[in-house]
Write a protein that holds these residues in place. Structure first.
Motif, short mmCIF file in Angstrom:
data_model
loop_
_atom_site.label_atom_id
_atom_site.label_comp_id
_atom_site.label_asym_id
_atom_site.label_seq_id
_atom_site.Cartn_x
_atom_site.Cartn_y
_atom_site.Cartn_z
N LEU A 57 11.07 6.75 -3.46
CA LEU A 57 11.10 8.20 -3.64
C LEU A 57 9.83 8.67 -4.34
CD1 LEU A 57 12.57 10.90 -3.42
CD2 LEU A 57 13.69 10.37 -5.60
N HIS A 58 9.39 7.91 -5.33
CA HIS A 58 8.18 8.29 -6.08
C HIS A 58 6.95 8.30 -5.18
CE1 HIS A 58 5.46 8.82 -9.38
NE2 HIS A 58 4.87 7.66 -9.15
N THR A 59 6.76 7.26 -4.36
CA THR A 59 5.58 7.22 -3.48
C THR A 59 5.66 8.28 -2.40
OG1 THR A 59 6.59 5.48 -2.13
CG2 THR A 59 5.12 4.79 -3.91
N ARG A 60 6.88 8.58 -1.94
CA ARG A 60 7.04 9.64 -0.94
C ARG A 60 6.64 11.00 -1.52
NH1 ARG A 60 9.94 10.00 4.03
NH2 ARG A 60 10.44 7.81 3.83
N ARG A 61 6.99 11.23 -2.78
CA ARG A 61 6.61 12.49 -3.42
C ARG A 61 5.11 12.54 -3.69
NH1 ARG A 61 11.73 13.29 -7.55
NH2 ARG A 61 13.10 14.18 -5.98
N GLN A 62 4.51 11.41 -4.05
CA GLN A 62 3.06 11.37 -4.25
C GLN A 62 2.33 11.70 -2.95
OE1 GLN A 62 2.73 7.38 -5.93
NE2 GLN A 62 1.82 8.31 -7.77
N ALA A 63 2.78 11.12 -1.85
CA ALA A 63 2.16 11.39 -0.55
C ALA A 63 2.41 12.83 -0.12
CB ALA A 63 2.68 10.41 0.50
N ALA A 64 3.60 13.35 -0.40
CA ALA A 64 3.93 14.73 -0.03
C ALA A 64 3.07 15.73 -0.80
CB ALA A 64 5.40 15.02 -0.28
N ALA A 65 2.63 15.36 -1.99
CA ALA A 65 1.75 16.23 -2.77
C ALA A 65 0.36 16.29 -2.15
CB ALA A 65 1.65 15.74 -4.21
N TYR A 66 0.03 15.34 -1.28
CA TYR A 66 -1.31 15.30 -0.69
C TYR A 66 -1.32 15.72 0.78
CZ TYR A 66 -6.11 13.88 -0.15
OH TYR A 66 -7.46 13.90 0.07
N ILE A 67 -0.35 15.29 1.55
CA ILE A 67 -0.33 15.57 2.99
C ILE A 67 0.37 16.89 3.24
CG2 ILE A 67 0.54 14.77 5.22
CD1 ILE A 67 0.15 11.94 4.19
N TYR A 68 -0.26 17.76 4.04
CA TYR A 68 0.23 19.11 4.26
C TYR A 68 1.52 19.19 5.08
CZ TYR A 68 -4.22 21.05 2.59
OH TYR A 68 -5.28 21.40 1.84
N LYS A 69 1.58 18.47 6.20
CA LYS A 69 2.66 18.66 7.16
C LYS A 69 3.81 17.68 6.92
CE LYS A 69 1.25 18.77 11.39
NZ LYS A 69 0.46 18.56 12.60
N PRO A 70 5.03 18.18 6.82
CA PRO A 70 6.18 17.28 6.65
C PRO A 70 6.36 16.31 7.82
CG PRO A 70 6.80 19.54 6.15
CD PRO A 70 5.42 19.59 6.72
N SER A 71 6.02 16.75 9.03
CA SER A 71 6.17 15.86 10.19
C SER A 71 5.19 14.68 10.10
CB SER A 71 5.94 16.63 11.48
OG SER A 71 4.64 17.19 11.52
N THR A 72 4.00 14.94 9.58
CA THR A 72 3.02 13.86 9.41
C THR A 72 3.47 12.90 8.32
OG1 THR A 72 1.27 15.37 10.08
CG2 THR A 72 0.60 13.37 8.96
N LEU A 73 4.05 13.44 7.27
CA LEU A 73 4.56 12.61 6.18
C LEU A 73 5.66 11.68 6.69
CD1 LEU A 73 4.34 12.19 3.08
CD2 LEU A 73 6.25 13.77 2.90
N LYS A 74 6.55 12.23 7.49
CA LYS A 74 7.63 11.43 8.08
C LYS A 74 7.07 10.34 8.98
CE LYS A 74 11.93 11.90 10.63
NZ LYS A 74 12.86 12.79 11.30
N LYS A 75 6.06 10.69 9.77
CA LYS A 75 5.43 9.71 10.66
C LYS A 75 4.76 8.60 9.86
CE LYS A 75 2.15 9.37 14.47
NZ LYS A 75 1.25 10.10 15.35
N LEU A 76 4.12 8.96 8.75
CA LEU A 76 3.46 7.97 7.89
C LEU A 76 4.46 6.95 7.37
CD1 LEU A 76 1.10 6.86 6.14
CD2 LEU A 76 1.71 8.59 4.44
N PHE A 77 5.59 7.41 6.86
CA PHE A 77 6.55 6.51 6.23
C PHE A 77 7.43 5.77 7.23
CE2 PHE A 77 5.30 8.72 2.45
CZ PHE A 77 5.49 7.80 1.44
N GLU A 78 7.66 6.34 8.40
CA GLU A 78 8.58 5.71 9.35
C GLU A 78 7.89 4.95 10.47
OE1 GLU A 78 11.33 8.66 10.69
OE2 GLU A 78 12.13 9.00 8.67
N GLU A 79 6.65 5.32 10.83
CA GLU A 79 5.98 4.66 11.95
C GLU A 79 4.71 3.92 11.54
OE1 GLU A 79 5.26 7.48 15.07
OE2 GLU A 79 7.23 8.40 14.82
N ILE A 80 3.83 4.60 10.81
CA ILE A 80 2.52 4.03 10.53
C ILE A 80 2.58 2.90 9.50
CG2 ILE A 80 0.21 4.54 9.66
CD1 ILE A 80 0.56 7.38 10.82
#
Length: 113
Positions: A57-80
């Motif tokens: 949860l902590h790393t997801r919030r850190q990345a969400a503070a940097y990456i603009y789009k929620p869809s890109t954030l989801k792609k980063l954590f689930e696919e990339i």
């Protein structure tokens, strides 16, 4: 971070530029830009993928503070990030293309490995 490239821009503009490029890189898998911008984008993209590998949860919030789009954030954590689970760094590569026709700037492609 010592020796940070300024890219001829104010701090806020430079940070927004890098954030946009990281977001585009994760959306498209590769982007074409100048060589110096690609090297700066590479630093941040590698850190974001490392955050994605931890997947807390902590790393997801850190990345969400940097990456603009929620869809890109989801792609980063689930696919990339899961693709690089066994890899210790070196998630992106920068390929030089040669000078740009208009002003002679060194162009490059940055892509996910």
């Amino acid at each position: 971070m010592a020796n940070k490239r300024k890219l001829g821009r104010r701090t806020d503009h430079r940070q927004a530029l890098i954030r946009n490029q990281v977001t585009s890189l994760f959306d498209n898998g590769r982007i074409q830009t100048t060589f110096t911008r690609a090297k700066e984008t590479q630093k941040v993209a590698e850190k974001m993928i490392t955050l994605g590998k931890a997947n807390t949860l902590h790393t997801r919030r850190q990345a969400a503070a940097y990456i603009y789009k929620p869809s890109t954030l989801k792609k980063l954590f689930e696919e990339i990030a899961p693709e690089y689970e066994t890899r210790n760094g070196g998630y992106t590569r920068v390929l030089k293309l040669g000078p740009r026709r208009g002003d002679g700037s060194e162009m490059a492609i940055i892509e996910l490995v």
